[in-house]
Scaffold this active site. Sequence first.
Site, PDB file in Angstrom:
ATOM      1  CG  ASP A  43      -1.954   1.245   1.162  1.00 16.50           C
ATOM      2  OD1 ASP A  43      -2.184   1.318   0.520  1.00 16.50           O
ATOM      3  OD2 ASP A  43      -2.648   0.986   2.208  1.00 16.50           O
ATOM      4  CG  ASP A  97       0.459   7.648  -3.259  1.00 13.60           C
ATOM      5  OD1 ASP A  97       0.075   8.705  -3.977  1.00 13.60           O
ATOM      6  OD2 ASP A  97      -0.170   7.485  -1.762  1.00 13.60           O
ATOM      7  CD  GLU A 114      -3.617   8.217  -4.020  1.00 10.46           C
ATOM      8  OE1 GLU A 114      -3.303   7.540  -3.013  1.00 10.46           O
ATOM      9  OE2 GLU A 114      -3.946   9.773  -3.451  1.00 10.46           O
ATOM     10  CG  HIS A 160      -5.680   8.229   3.789  1.00 11.54           C
ATOM     11  ND1 HIS A 160      -4.153   8.797   2.604  1.00 11.54           N
ATOM     12  CD2 HIS A 160      -5.181   7.133   3.672  1.00 11.54           C
ATOM     13  CE1 HIS A 160      -4.599   8.058   2.317  1.00 11.54           C
ATOM     14  NE2 HIS A 160      -4.850   7.449   2.209  1.00 11.54           N
TER      15      HIS A 160
HETATM   16  P1  13P Z   1      -8.409   5.079   6.760  1.00 11.97           P
HETATM   17  O1  13P Z   1      -7.123   4.768   7.724  1.00 11.97           O
HETATM   18  O2  13P Z   1      -8.856   6.780   6.953  1.00 11.97           O
HETATM   19  O3  13P Z   1      -9.173   3.765   6.866  1.00 11.97           O
HETATM   20  O4  13P Z   1      -7.762   5.276   5.644  1.00 11.97           O
HETATM   21  C1  13P Z   1      -6.715   3.521   5.282  1.00 11.97           C
HETATM   22  C2  13P Z   1      -6.171   3.587   4.109  1.00 11.97           C
HETATM   23  O5  13P Z   1      -6.669   4.553   2.868  1.00 11.97           O
HETATM   24  C3  13P Z   1      -4.789   3.106   3.801  1.00 11.97           C
HETATM   25  O6  13P Z   1      -3.815   3.134   2.185  1.00 11.97           O
END
Ligand code: 13P
Length: 391
Positions: A82, A104, A134, A181
């Site tokens: 991620d 990203d 993204e 986020h």
């Molecule tokens: P949240 O922490 O707001 O749930 O978002 C998680 C996220 O987008 C990880 O890439």
Amino acid sequence: MALFDMRGMLNHAHQHGYAIAAFDLVSLDFLEAIIKAAESCQAPVILSLAESHFEYFDFELAMAATEAAAKRTWVPVAIHLDHGASLQSAVSAIRLGCNGVMVDASTFPLSENMARTKSVVDMAHACGVPVEGELGYVAGVEGEDAEKHPGELIYTSPEEAVRYVEHTGVDFLAVSIGTVHGRMRGEPQLDFDRLNSINQSLGIPLVIHGGTGLSNEQFRKLIERGVSKINYFTALADAAADQIRSNLSAAQTQGGYTALLKGIQAPMQAEMERCIRLWGSDERAGELLAVCQAWRPVDHIIIYNVSEDSDPEAMIAEGRKVLAAIPGVREVFAGKAVKDDAGYRYSWNVRFCHPDVIDSYRDHPEHVKFANNRFRPLASDRISSDFLETA
Ligand code: 13P
């Protein structure tokens, strides 16, 4: 073994109107809770490891556990990097076992974002690995208050999204339509018309980051408009933290680390199960097992002899280093026969993450150079073959 190609998983979700949960994990408690939630809901799930969290755990060690969990469960899973920050992050993640990567570069201007994303796509696709890009900017930091976000949210432009996807070849697109986020105060305003238009012009699975804090109705509308993967972390971290705080209560103050962590999986698991059911991926595991491609490694095996008067030690040491750095290579094993009278005295076992690496490895300039200049001149007597792991 329930590791599956993420393309098949997300395409199925996109076609059938549900979203697969991508829960970020930062410890074994998170990993175990994710697997328990997915198994109890009979749901596919994405085990997600965010580069921004690498200060909290050792990525290499976490990947070993994550891959072991993926092998042990029966529900279909993919392992995803991620918010990968660079090409090298993606190469390392694939080497350690991720079978999906996000690049990203969303803080860069469009042309730079496209160039950076394309370099990751070219590398990852040569390894058989799908890529999430993204476009636009989802502000905020996972696990923190959304108000503290660095930078302003930038909405994804539908016209730029078409250019971006055509140019880069990404398999999935993370869009910015109003989520942030981290921990929210109140509900964010989401631009569903924008999402609709992006979905209609692209037709690929869309991804929402910043899942924490959205309402049931918002999730439903997102999924109706092409969102097939939802990233979720802060609410899980908060559920675990609430449990730790309650463990601090009078009866527990004598306890140490383990006493403080006691029971943190259950509230996380409950929140994950709520999301999985809300997003419609519950009871989809069986269908996906039938239609998706299992993710299987290939072993590239060479057995060889060198002439009586040559010493292959230096060549082997160099090969170990050079070959291990080629994208898509998981591991390099250089062996010597245990018995002196073996027909072949030396071996290479180079593990590829996916059958597509057979071609990209063979043609990689570093492999070509090593094979032509160092290996083949010494090892004229050799046999090589590629073996796909059997089901
Ligand atoms: P949240 O922490 O707001 O749930 O978002 C998680 C996220 O987008 C990880 O890439």
